[in-house]
Design a protein around this motif. Structure first.
Motif, PDB file in Angstrom:
ATOM      1  N   ASN A   1       0.842  -1.318  -0.141  1.00  0.00           N
ATOM      2  CA  ASN A   1       0.223   0.049   0.038  1.00  0.00           C
ATOM      3  C   ASN A   1       0.879   1.015   0.193  1.00  0.00           C
ATOM      4  O   ASN A   1       1.054   2.087   0.873  1.00  0.00           O
ATOM      5  N   ASP A   2       1.535   1.600  -0.923  1.00  0.00           N
ATOM      6  CA  ASP A   2       2.417   2.433  -1.249  1.00  0.00           C
ATOM      7  C   ASP A   2       2.187   3.595  -2.165  1.00  0.00           C
ATOM      8  O   ASP A   2       2.556   4.268  -2.688  1.00  0.00           O
ATOM      9  N   GLY A   3       0.643   3.385  -2.903  1.00  0.00           N
ATOM     10  CA  GLY A   3       0.204   4.020  -3.821  1.00  0.00           C
ATOM     11  C   GLY A   3      -1.213   4.673  -3.569  1.00  0.00           C
ATOM     12  O   GLY A   3      -1.234   5.024  -2.431  1.00  0.00           O
ATOM     13  N   ASP A   4      -2.086   4.876  -4.760  1.00  0.00           N
ATOM     14  CA  ASP A   4      -3.361   5.492  -4.271  1.00  0.00           C
ATOM     15  C   ASP A   4      -4.315   4.419  -3.976  1.00  0.00           C
ATOM     16  O   ASP A   4      -4.328   3.196  -3.873  1.00  0.00           O
ATOM     17  N   LEU A   5      -5.585   4.919  -3.381  1.00  0.00           N
ATOM     18  CA  LEU A   5      -6.853   3.935  -2.979  1.00  0.00           C
ATOM     19  C   LEU A   5      -7.037   2.955  -4.200  1.00  0.00           C
ATOM     20  O   LEU A   5      -7.526   1.934  -3.927  1.00  0.00           O
ATOM     21  N   GLU A   6      -7.003   3.451  -5.462  1.00  0.00           N
ATOM     22  CA  GLU A   6      -7.585   2.703  -6.508  1.00  0.00           C
ATOM     23  C   GLU A   6      -6.377   1.562  -6.692  1.00  0.00           C
ATOM     24  O   GLU A   6      -6.799   0.403  -6.776  1.00  0.00           O
ATOM     25  N   ARG A   7      -5.318   1.818  -6.422  1.00  0.00           N
ATOM     26  CA  ARG A   7      -4.331   0.374  -6.295  1.00  0.00           C
ATOM     27  C   ARG A   7      -4.560  -0.610  -5.133  1.00  0.00           C
ATOM     28  O   ARG A   7      -4.581  -1.713  -5.442  1.00  0.00           O
TER      29      ARG A   7
END
Length: 215
Positions: free
Chosen positions: A186-192
């Motif tokens: 979880n180092d990106g945005d919520l969609e990822r």
């Protein structure tokens, strides 16, 4: 932690360090139909006004750690635990058996009401070996430590030093990853994050169905 949930319950133990995004992941699993049993929420209920743990907490720590409403004074307890490790151990000795029993009851109730599987969110899962024996899978939400710090600062307004003190008493990132069956990065945005949750949800649905029919 000796009380086991009902037979054939497919339980995913969800954990991650502070600021990792495990709560956001749990919310996404819930939106897809999984039942969520959150150990922090259980602990909050037990230590709220009139909670089942409060009589023992008052006896162990005295009235200074109890608010006028009859709840645990979490700020005072956090400060005490940082300066006196034995206080934290005494609190855990009171809470952990109660959390285990109530968590098992909630998981059994969720399955009885038709939940396909349970996400059991346990922030300190890596630290509590006994809790893992009833887990079908362990899912770790992972991110770089600097990102954990920045997220908690933005969310809670804590100083970086205080966030790192909290992290220091938790399991390390490496220790959490060592117990993982599955990992969400979880180092990106919520969609990822949502895409990763969806993939695992499908996997857990299939595994839970097999567990029911093979048990």
């Amino acid at each position: 932690m000796n009380q086991a949930p009902m037979r054939h319950t497919f339980i995913v133990g969800l954990t991650g360090g502070i600021g990792s995004g495990k709560s956001a992941a749990a919310d996404m699993f819930a939106q897809l139909g999984a039942a969520i049993v959150d150990a922090d929420a259980v602990a909050h209920d037990l230590t709220g006004p009139g909670g089942a743990a409060m009589a023992s907490i008052r006896e162990a720590f005295g009235p200074a750690l109890v608010t006028p409403a009859g709840a645990l004074d979490r700020t005072a307890m956090r400060q005490l635990a940082f300066t006196d490790p034995s206080a934290r151990a005494r609190l855990e000795a009171i809470l952990h058996p109660l959390i285990a029993a109530e968590g098992a009851a909630r998981m059994s109730a969720a399955m009885a009401h038709g939940a396909p599987y349970v996400i059991h969110a346990v922030p300190l899962l890596a630290e509590s070996g006994g809790a893992r024996q009833h887990m079908s899978r362990i899912l770790v939400v992972d991110c770089p430590e600097d990102l954990q710090v920045s997220r908690v600062i933005a969310r809670n307004g804590l100083a970086a030093e205080e966030v790192r003190r909290i992290m220091a008493v938790q399991a390390s990132r490496a220790q959490r990853l060592a117990i993982a069956d599955d990992v969400i990065v979880n180092d990106g945005d919520l969609e990822r994050l949502r895409r990763q949750v969806a993939v695992l949800h499908a996997k857990y649905l299939e595994a839970a169905t097999k567990a029911v029919f093979s048990g």
